[in-house]
Design a protein around this motif. Structure first.
Motif, PDB file in Angstrom:
ATOM      1  N   THR A 108       0.827  -1.200   0.000  1.00  0.00           N
ATOM      2  CA  THR A 108       0.000   0.000   0.000  1.00  0.00           C
ATOM      3  C   THR A 108       0.865   1.256   0.000  1.00  0.00           C
ATOM      4  O   THR A 108       0.641   2.193  -0.768  1.00  0.00           O
ATOM      5  CB  THR A 108      -0.927   0.007   1.230  1.00  0.00           C
ATOM      6  N   GLY A 109       1.881   1.280   0.842  1.00  0.00           N
ATOM      7  CA  GLY A 109       2.766   2.436   0.933  1.00  0.00           C
ATOM      8  C   GLY A 109       3.558   2.679  -0.333  1.00  0.00           C
ATOM      9  O   GLY A 109       3.978   3.806  -0.605  1.00  0.00           O
ATOM     10  N   SER A 110       3.791   1.622  -1.115  1.00  0.00           N
ATOM     11  CA  SER A 110       4.552   1.737  -2.356  1.00  0.00           C
ATOM     12  C   SER A 110       3.663   1.927  -3.572  1.00  0.00           C
ATOM     13  O   SER A 110       4.161   2.002  -4.695  1.00  0.00           O
ATOM     14  CB  SER A 110       5.416   0.467  -2.558  1.00  0.00           C
ATOM     15  N   GLY A 111       2.355   1.956  -3.376  1.00  0.00           N
ATOM     16  CA  GLY A 111       1.444   2.116  -4.500  1.00  0.00           C
ATOM     17  C   GLY A 111       1.390   0.900  -5.393  1.00  0.00           C
ATOM     18  O   GLY A 111       1.089   0.997  -6.589  1.00  0.00           O
ATOM     19  N   ALA A 112       1.657  -0.286  -4.855  1.00  0.00           N
ATOM     20  CA  ALA A 112       1.685  -1.520  -5.641  1.00  0.00           C
ATOM     21  C   ALA A 112       0.426  -2.335  -5.392  1.00  0.00           C
ATOM     22  O   ALA A 112      -0.267  -2.154  -4.396  1.00  0.00           O
ATOM     23  CB  ALA A 112       2.928  -2.342  -5.290  1.00  0.00           C
ATOM     24  N   ASP A 113       0.149  -3.271  -6.318  1.00  0.00           N
ATOM     25  CA  ASP A 113      -1.044  -4.108  -6.244  1.00  0.00           C
ATOM     26  C   ASP A 113      -0.639  -5.509  -5.813  1.00  0.00           C
ATOM     27  O   ASP A 113      -0.020  -6.251  -6.575  1.00  0.00           O
ATOM     28  CB  ASP A 113      -1.723  -4.148  -7.624  1.00  0.00           C
ATOM     29  N   MET A 114      -0.993  -5.897  -4.583  1.00  0.00           N
ATOM     30  CA  MET A 114      -0.605  -7.205  -4.080  1.00  0.00           C
ATOM     31  C   MET A 114      -1.334  -8.326  -4.815  1.00  0.00           C
ATOM     32  O   MET A 114      -0.802  -9.417  -4.984  1.00  0.00           O
ATOM     33  CB  MET A 114      -0.880  -7.284  -2.583  1.00  0.00           C
ATOM     34  N   ALA A 115      -2.556  -8.037  -5.279  1.00  0.00           N
ATOM     35  CA  ALA A 115      -3.359  -9.082  -5.917  1.00  0.00           C
ATOM     36  C   ALA A 115      -2.726  -9.615  -7.183  1.00  0.00           C
ATOM     37  O   ALA A 115      -2.912 -10.766  -7.547  1.00  0.00           O
ATOM     38  CB  ALA A 115      -4.754  -8.536  -6.208  1.00  0.00           C
ATOM     39  N   ARG A 116      -1.951  -8.803  -7.889  1.00  0.00           N
ATOM     40  CA  ARG A 116      -1.360  -9.218  -9.161  1.00  0.00           C
ATOM     41  C   ARG A 116       0.159  -9.303  -9.072  1.00  0.00           C
ATOM     42  O   ARG A 116       0.855  -9.126 -10.067  1.00  0.00           O
ATOM     43  CB  ARG A 116      -1.774  -8.260 -10.277  1.00  0.00           C
ATOM     44  N   ARG A 117       0.669  -9.608  -7.878  1.00  0.00           N
ATOM     45  CA  ARG A 117       2.113  -9.588  -7.701  1.00  0.00           C
ATOM     46  C   ARG A 117       2.826 -10.664  -8.526  1.00  0.00           C
ATOM     47  O   ARG A 117       3.967 -10.476  -8.931  1.00  0.00           O
ATOM     48  CB  ARG A 117       2.480  -9.725  -6.229  1.00  0.00           C
ATOM     49  N   GLY A 118       2.157 -11.803  -8.792  1.00  0.00           N
ATOM     50  CA  GLY A 118       2.793 -12.844  -9.592  1.00  0.00           C
ATOM     51  C   GLY A 118       3.028 -12.405 -11.016  1.00  0.00           C
ATOM     52  O   GLY A 118       4.141 -12.538 -11.552  1.00  0.00           O
ATOM     53  N   ALA A 119       1.995 -11.862 -11.653  1.00  0.00           N
ATOM     54  CA  ALA A 119       2.139 -11.388 -13.028  1.00  0.00           C
ATOM     55  C   ALA A 119       3.126 -10.232 -13.100  1.00  0.00           C
ATOM     56  O   ALA A 119       3.926 -10.128 -14.047  1.00  0.00           O
ATOM     57  CB  ALA A 119       0.775 -10.953 -13.567  1.00  0.00           C
ATOM     58  N   ARG A 120       3.095  -9.382 -12.099  1.00  0.00           N
ATOM     59  CA  ARG A 120       4.021  -8.252 -12.064  1.00  0.00           C
ATOM     60  C   ARG A 120       5.464  -8.747 -11.938  1.00  0.00           C
ATOM     61  O   ARG A 120       6.381  -8.198 -12.548  1.00  0.00           O
ATOM     62  CB  ARG A 120       3.648  -7.336 -10.895  1.00  0.00           C
ATOM     63  N   ALA A 121       5.674  -9.792 -11.134  1.00  0.00           N
ATOM     64  CA  ALA A 121       7.021 -10.344 -10.961  1.00  0.00           C
ATOM     65  C   ALA A 121       7.577 -10.865 -12.279  1.00  0.00           C
ATOM     66  O   ALA A 121       8.761 -10.659 -12.596  1.00  0.00           O
ATOM     67  CB  ALA A 121       6.996 -11.460  -9.924  1.00  0.00           C
ATOM     68  N   GLU A 122       6.755 -11.544 -13.051  1.00  0.00           N
ATOM     69  CA  GLU A 122       7.218 -12.072 -14.328  1.00  0.00           C
ATOM     70  C   GLU A 122       7.659 -10.949 -15.252  1.00  0.00           C
ATOM     71  O   GLU A 122       8.695 -11.027 -15.916  1.00  0.00           O
ATOM     72  CB  GLU A 122       6.112 -12.905 -14.981  1.00  0.00           C
TER      73      GLU A 122
END
Length: 296
Positions: A108-122
């Motif tokens: 939340t503090g970084s403005g990131a979406d935890m729900a899509r962290r897998g796709a984002r990691a790829e």
């Protein structure tokens, strides 16, 4: 098996002097690697362990360690990839980058979406490799980086090894499929590590890639053996130094390629309220007793 050591980056022993001295001693004693880790925030709403209350920046620490050593490898376990752009991480990563992330408040503090962290990691991994090897930038769903060149290029070609964390089956499969290896968490139940290593290696084989590195964060508990609340059995890497060395040999038979001993997770060392002198003495004893050269 390669043996590494967790650098003094958390709690009472995380000082400039200790970073330098432990790094040089670890290199002299035959350790193959030094490791840092990342924690951006200790939120008031999350009851985290003391180890997470006071943590040095991992990449700055690696730069400091690089100036104090000459041959030992340097790594992060782990960099939380949603917290910084791949452009910044690629620029910082003159050494190993390990990508993961789990604390909702930090997302939340970084403005990131935890729900899509897998796709984002790829996509993050793909963007890093593009920045290290081409001038074309990167155009994806999460990241759009214009064409341009980052110099100097990494010494390691085509770039630093990318090791992924994560304890879910999907994270392990991803590590084998697109990463250079996988790193366990600090709270991993090591009784299952042979099974996890197979998930990673099977994914690497299916993707037509070479064997992946399997790296265990060794949260050692020297002294009186710790017992699992679930099974009543002795926890691996706890007890006498002989027992801990036997556990390392067992991990080798399970497919682990590297263990690094991380005293940051020992409350007597990594707690910011611990006595620095006592913390250093305890960590020094472990560094010497479990040194790779001590096995010869």
């Amino acid at each position: 098996m390669d043996i590494g050591f967790g650098a003094p980056v958390s709690g009472a022993w995380a000082t400039p002097r200790n970073l330098t001295e432990f790094a040089r001693r670890a290199e002299r004693l035959g350790y193959r690697s030094l490791w840092t880790f990342q924690r951006l925030l200790a939120p008031a709403s999350a009851p985290l362990a003391p180890v997470y209350r006071s943590v040095l920046d991992p990449m700055v620490s690696l730069g400091y360690l690089a100036s104090a050593t000459s041959a030992i490898r340097l790594g992060v376990a782990v960099v939380n990839h949603p917290f910084a752009s791949p452009l910044l991480t690629a620029k910082q990563a003159a050494t190993v980058d390990v990508l993961s992330g789990w604390l909702p408040e930090e997302f939340t503090g970084s403005g990131a979406d935890m729900a899509r962290r897998g796709a984002r990691a790829e996509e993050y991994v793909a963007a890093l490799r593009a920045l290290w090897t081409t001038d074309r930038g990167y155009d994806g769903s999460f990241f759009q980086i214009p064409p341009g060149r980052q110099d100097p290029r990494p010494v390691q070609r085509p770039g630093p090894p990318i090791l992924l964390g994560g304890m879910s089956g999907a994270a392990m499969e991803r590590a084998g499929r697109i990463g250079d290896g996988w790193v366990t968490s600090s709270g991993a139940d090591l009784s299952k590590i042979a099974e996890w290593a197979k998930v990673v290696q099977n994914a690497a084989t299916a993707a037509g890639r070479g064997p992946a590195r399997i790296i265990c964060r060794g949260v050692v508990r020297p002294g009186r053996p710790s017992v699992s609340k679930q099974t009543g059995q002795r926890l691996r890497l706890s007890g006498s130094y002989e027992q801990i060395r036997e556990d390392v040999s067992w991990l080798d038979s399970c497919g682990v390629t590297e263990v690094f001993y991380d005293l940051n997770f020992d409350p007597q060392v990594g707690d910011p309220d611990a006595d620095e002198g006592k913390a250093v003495l305890r960590a020094s004893e472990v560094l010497e007793a479990l040194a790779p050269d001590a096995r010869l």
